[in-house]
Design an enzyme around this catalytic site. Structure first.
Site, short mmCIF file in Angstrom:
data_model
loop_
_atom_site.label_atom_id
_atom_site.label_comp_id
_atom_site.label_asym_id
_atom_site.label_seq_id
_atom_site.Cartn_x
_atom_site.Cartn_y
_atom_site.Cartn_z
N ASP A 30 0.86 -1.19 0.00
CA ASP A 30 0.00 0.00 0.00
C ASP A 30 0.89 1.23 0.00
O ASP A 30 2.01 1.19 0.53
CB ASP A 30 -0.93 0.00 1.23
CG ASP A 30 -2.15 0.89 1.02
OD1 ASP A 30 -3.26 0.35 0.86
OD2 ASP A 30 -1.98 2.13 1.01
N LYS A 35 -0.78 3.14 7.33
CA LYS A 35 -1.62 1.94 7.30
C LYS A 35 -0.77 0.67 7.30
O LYS A 35 -1.05 -0.29 8.01
CB LYS A 35 -2.50 2.00 6.03
CG LYS A 35 -3.60 0.98 6.00
CD LYS A 35 -4.39 1.03 4.71
CE LYS A 35 -5.27 2.25 4.61
NZ LYS A 35 -5.94 2.35 3.29
N GLU A 154 -15.29 -8.83 -5.75
CA GLU A 154 -15.58 -9.25 -4.37
C GLU A 154 -16.96 -8.73 -3.99
O GLU A 154 -17.42 -7.71 -4.51
CB GLU A 154 -14.51 -8.74 -3.41
CG GLU A 154 -14.32 -7.24 -3.39
CD GLU A 154 -15.40 -6.45 -2.71
OE1 GLU A 154 -15.66 -5.30 -3.10
OE2 GLU A 154 -16.03 -7.01 -1.78
N GLU A 158 -19.14 -5.10 4.95
CA GLU A 158 -18.45 -4.71 6.17
C GLU A 158 -19.19 -5.34 7.35
O GLU A 158 -20.40 -5.49 7.33
CB GLU A 158 -18.39 -3.19 6.28
CG GLU A 158 -17.59 -2.62 5.13
CD GLU A 158 -17.31 -1.13 5.25
OE1 GLU A 158 -17.50 -0.56 6.33
OE2 GLU A 158 -16.88 -0.56 4.23
N ASN A 218 -25.10 -4.84 -6.53
CA ASN A 218 -25.27 -3.70 -5.62
C ASN A 218 -26.45 -2.83 -6.02
O ASN A 218 -27.15 -2.28 -5.16
CB ASN A 218 -23.97 -2.88 -5.54
CG ASN A 218 -23.01 -3.48 -4.52
OD1 ASN A 218 -23.34 -4.45 -3.85
ND2 ASN A 218 -21.84 -2.91 -4.41
N CYS A 270 -19.94 1.70 -0.69
CA CYS A 270 -20.23 0.92 -1.90
C CYS A 270 -21.54 1.29 -2.57
O CYS A 270 -21.54 1.82 -3.68
CB CYS A 270 -20.22 -0.57 -1.57
SG CYS A 270 -18.57 -1.16 -1.17
#
Ligand code: UDX
Length: 443
Positions: A30, A35, A154, A158, A218, A270
């Site tokens: 990353d 992070k 994917e 969450e 979605n 999302c």
């Protein structure tokens, strides 16, 4: 197998840890050094149930490492691209800057691998057509690496990220035609061998379909939520109860009970941006009419937020000016500290914008609230947040809020008025304790 995971946000960090847990050797890369340091030290940079334990376990095996060094991908045979695709600031479209940067950095380092064919796996949610563009870029920039792109969206939620990664409802491979696609699919089958052995369905398709699967899923979920929220508007106009309506129609398994919880609507990183990016892409493809309904889905969703602000104002005699408003919940859903496009915060901002004295509480997300909205008053202790409130707005259904005792917390507030923005409280119980209860789409 040796894997790299590029982009260690929600998706990438969980994917990397899960893959290491399955026995693979994984390097997570990353650009965000802070992070990477947290992940390498075993500290999750976000709130996700079970992730701290998984991360610790995977790090302890020595198979999982995190780095900012883009050269670290060189040892991997399979590269997962897991960077974010947020909404652009100037339009509805997806911002593909991070995907493009990640692919640029990767193609410069692609080379033949001793263990077999090199596979680049796209997992980010992208506008249809992106995979085709990336595949051409790989072929052009790294012709000798023999690398093949597979699009493998994917679907993780969450709060259930680990479960959704290791036991997904399905695995989708978007493959190029011909033997390269076949070989790449075999490599990915080996990566996911444990999941496939447990019977997780795996579908093979073309690039375009695989990219559409994600946004179509979605969009359907967002539509379902906005459908029931539109019904809530009808219920409000007629005195009907949307929770009973949802239960009754949900018995028809063609409709199903899931994702019919009416309330303040959907948010998160999302659903909102994915339906907007999908509309933008449809426009570019000349089929914008096919997705005009998503504009309505978005509008219904945003209207619910405004409606809750109106209910709060009504509870305070029509004006929020100077009213003390306790907002329970800041995350876009419980078991998360994610506040991206959070309905709860949109309502908090709306109330504050109309002169309300807002206090926001949340078990996990307050640090993110303070960082991004320093003007909002936050209070970690729910009881302190409730103290002196003229109206209480329950906007994220954390267990601790659903379980509040109306008689006990009634002693803390100035006026016993509650707006249940998630329809999770028992109206009879709250009314019996002297509260004026308002749900959404409930009498
Ligand atoms: C979603 C998809 O579910 C997942 O498959 C995809 O990979 C990413 O986007 P997520 O954003 O984690 O996952 O949240 P989800 O559980 O889908 O909830 C989205 C929003 O809808 C939340 O704000 C939630 O509160 C709201 N919601 C959900 C409702 O308002 N009513 C419902 O019935 C269900």
């Amino acid at each position: 197998m040796r894997l790299s995971v590029i982009g260690c946000g929600y998706l990438g960090a969980v994917h990397a840890a899960c893959m290491a847990d399955l026995g693979h050797e994984v390097v997570g890369v990353d650009v965000d050094a802070a992070k990477v340091d947290l992940l390498a030290a075993g500290t999750p940079p976000f709130h996700e149930p079970g992730f701290a334990d998984l991360l610790e376990r995977a790090l302890a095996t020595g198979r999982l490492t995190f780095t900012t060094d883009p050269d670290a991908v060189a040892s991997a045979q399979v590269h997962f691209v897991c960077v974010g695709t947020p909404q652009r600031e100037d339009s509805y479209a997806a911002d593909l800057r991070y995907v493009d940067d990640a692919v640029d950095a990767l193609v410069a380092r692609l080379a033949p691998h001793p263990d077999g064919p090199v596979v680049v796996v796209g997992k980010s949610t992208v506008p249809v057509g992106t995979a085709e563009r990336i595949a051409a870029r790989i072929a052009r920039a790294a012709p000798d690496a023999g690398a093949t792109l597979v699009w493998n969206p994917e679907f993780l939620r969450e709060g259930f990220a680990i479960q959704d990664t290791v036991s997904p409802d399905r695995i989708v491979y978007g493959l190029p035609p011909g033997p390269d696609g076949e070989r790449a699919a075999e490599v990915l089958d080996a990566v996911y061998a444990d999941l496939l052995a447990r019977g997780v369905p795996r579908l093979r398709t073309d690039y375009a379909t695989s990219q559409l699967v994600k946004v179509a899923a979605n969009s359907f979920l967002a539509t379902k939520i906005s459908f029931i929220n539109a019904m809530a508007e009808l219920c409000e106009a007629t005195g009907a109860d949307v929770t009973e309506l949802a239960e009754a129609i949900g018995y028809d398994d063609r409709i199903g009970r899931k994702f019919l919880r009416a309330g303040v609507g959907f948010g998160g990183g999302c659903l909102p941006k994915d339906i907007r990016a999908f509309m933008a892409r449809a426009g570019e493809l000349g089929v914008d009419q096919a997705l005009t309904f998503l504009r309505e889905v978005d509008a219904i969703n945003l209207r619910r937020r405004e409606h809750v602000v109106e209910l709060a104002a009504a509870a305070c005699g029509g004006s929020l000016s100077g009213a003390r408003v306790a907002v329970l919940g800041a995350a876009f859903k419980p078991d998360s500290d994610d506040i991206r496009d959070s309905p709860a915060l949109a309502v908090a901002e709306g109330v504050a914008g109309r002169g309300g004295q807002v206090v926001v509480t949340d078990p996990a997300a307050l640090e993110n609230v303070r960082r991004t909205r320093p003007h909002l008053r936050t209070e970690p202790d729910v009881r302190a947040a409730l103290a002196g409130a003229d109206v209480v707005l329950l906007l994220t259904e954390w267990r601790e809020y659903v379980g509040l005792d109306p008689a006990e917390v009634g002693e803390l507030v100035a006026r016993r008025q509650v707006v249940d923005g998630r329809n999770v409280l028992d109206p009879a119980r709250w009314r019996a304790a002297g509260w004026t209860y308002r749900g959404l789409g409930r009498p």
